[in-house]
Design an enzyme around this catalytic site. Sequence first.
Site, PDB file in Angstrom:
ATOM      1  N   TYR A   1      -5.800 -12.408  -3.627  1.00  0.00           N
ATOM      2  CA  TYR A   1      -4.948 -11.273  -4.213  1.00  0.00           C
ATOM      3  C   TYR A   1      -4.179 -10.771  -2.883  1.00  0.00           C
ATOM      4  CZ  TYR A   1      -8.967 -11.482  -7.251  1.00  0.00           C
ATOM      5  OH  TYR A   1      -9.963 -11.762  -8.393  1.00  0.00           O
TER       6      TYR A   1
ATOM      7  N   CYS B   1      -9.592  -0.425  -4.675  1.00  0.00           N
ATOM      8  CA  CYS B   1      -9.015   0.804  -5.000  1.00  0.00           C
ATOM      9  C   CYS B   1      -9.780   1.624  -6.200  1.00  0.00           C
ATOM     10  CB  CYS B   1      -7.456   0.617  -5.283  1.00  0.00           C
ATOM     11  SG  CYS B   1      -7.104  -0.187  -6.607  1.00  0.00           S
TER      12      CYS B   1
ATOM     13  N   ASP C   1      -8.649  -8.369  -2.008  1.00  0.00           N
ATOM     14  CA  ASP C   1      -7.976  -7.032  -2.388  1.00  0.00           C
ATOM     15  C   ASP C   1      -7.677  -6.925  -3.719  1.00  0.00           C
ATOM     16  OD1 ASP C   1      -7.137  -4.613  -2.506  1.00  0.00           O
ATOM     17  OD2 ASP C   1      -5.497  -4.868  -1.043  1.00  0.00           O
TER      18      ASP C   1
ATOM     19  N   GLU D   1      -1.950 -15.471  -4.455  1.00  0.00           N
ATOM     20  CA  GLU D   1      -1.407 -14.276  -5.174  1.00  0.00           C
ATOM     21  C   GLU D   1      -0.949 -14.845  -6.472  1.00  0.00           C
ATOM     22  OE1 GLU D   1       0.348 -11.091  -6.464  1.00  0.00           O
ATOM     23  OE2 GLU D   1      -0.998 -11.255  -4.953  1.00  0.00           O
TER      24      GLU D   1
ATOM     25  N   GLN E   1       0.727  -1.179   0.128  1.00  0.00           N
ATOM     26  CA  GLN E   1       0.030  -0.051  -0.182  1.00  0.00           C
ATOM     27  C   GLN E   1       0.866   1.109   0.046  1.00  0.00           C
ATOM     28  OE1 GLN E   1      -3.457   0.390  -0.354  1.00  0.00           O
ATOM     29  NE2 GLN E   1      -3.691  -1.748  -0.435  1.00  0.00           N
TER      30      GLN E   1
END
Length: 453
Positions: free
Chosen positions: A306, A408, A381, A330, A277
């Site tokens: 993710y 996001c 995410d 991931e 982040q």
Amino acid sequence: MTTTPGTDVPLLELSIGSPAHGGHFVARHEGRVVFVRHALPGERVLARVTDGGGDAGFWRADTVRVLEPSEHRAAHPWQAAGALLAAAAGRAPRGGAEFGHIGLEEQRRIKAAVFSEQLRRLARVERAVEVEPAEQEHDGGLGWRTRAGFAVDAAGRLAMHAHRSEELVPVQQMPLAVDAVNELRLWELDLAGVARVEVAAPANGTVPLVLLIPEAGTPPRRLARVAAALAPEGERPVSVAVWEPDQARLTRLRGRTWVQESCGAHQYRVTGEGFWQIHRQAPEILTGAVLDGVRPEPGWHVADLYAGAGLFTAPLAAAVGEGGRVLSVEGAAGTSRDARKNLHGAPQVDIVQGKVDRVLRSQFPGRRGGSGARLDAVVLDPPRAGAGRTVVHQLHALRPQVIGYVSCDPASFARDLGWFLSLGWELDSLRVFDLYPHTHHMESFASLRPPAG
């Protein structure tokens, strides 16, 4: 319509209407929609068309002069990114601080309006939204970026791109970045032979990492000279590495090829261009939102999709304890390797590298998870494109007690939410965070509950 002196680029006098997703504001010229940057609702501006021809369905334009300003217009904190200053100097503004001309409180009201509009249009949800600032926001929304990417111009100077353009604008300092990025003084270096520079400067004050992405054919000795100039012996420690994306090859020049990040009681190794982040407070803010919204219990089985280097996996593993399980998924191989290192002391964590839809298919065969399979909660995410219809339907089939969705991008989130709602899921909680001040971007967290019965 007028034109810029000496050119045939049209200048339009426009009345600015509502904000639109992507950092634009809507205006109309002779019936055609024009998406205008660097403006504010209610303003009258002169704008230069940057994209669109006579047969285009809409045009894009940049504000070059304000004829009737909004009361919320502010002095831009970064001259290189200020549209009006750039226009007066005959150049384009560099991208990345497109809301810098707006007071911070108004930025958040605009972002809330955009988020609500995306919910209404894409998910058919009417919901008032409040955009929360970071708890310790300081210095007028500056100094928050712990990661920054730069281009290099033909003269070997540090530069950044203008919006939607190959034009490069030389830069000195980056006011949105933490001090550790600016203290590197990259703009003083001769970067000839380097195509791009990526910097990671952890908020915890540990050693920053500079990645040099070379131009094709740049000899190693040239990159070694750049590294020596960047990190002279005896000065503040800086790690320097070369990243060659085409070969996925990372070569250490100085220090190490990774940074040490932290969040709460957990430490994380993040290698090279691995994801973390950007805002210095984002890991703590988002981790708190996830734990508050999902409320994992001891013994639960949880999927972290993710998952990156394990930002959420580590606190989820602590919450479920050794009697629970956490599946960390991931797609990026290097980042998944980081997660293995970061979570090697948590036996309740299973780390799988691969595309989320494929991993879910292999780990949970069958519509309801298969014989003996169990999943109490999911945290996801996804990247800006969102999770997508396939993953939404897979998660619906698994029927966890709660899904925590970190996003996001309001548009992809609203689209995915619409698919969940169409399957009977309920939007329980929703929080939106201003973790990108002076830009149009925002971060959100939502908890979803499954259909009854």
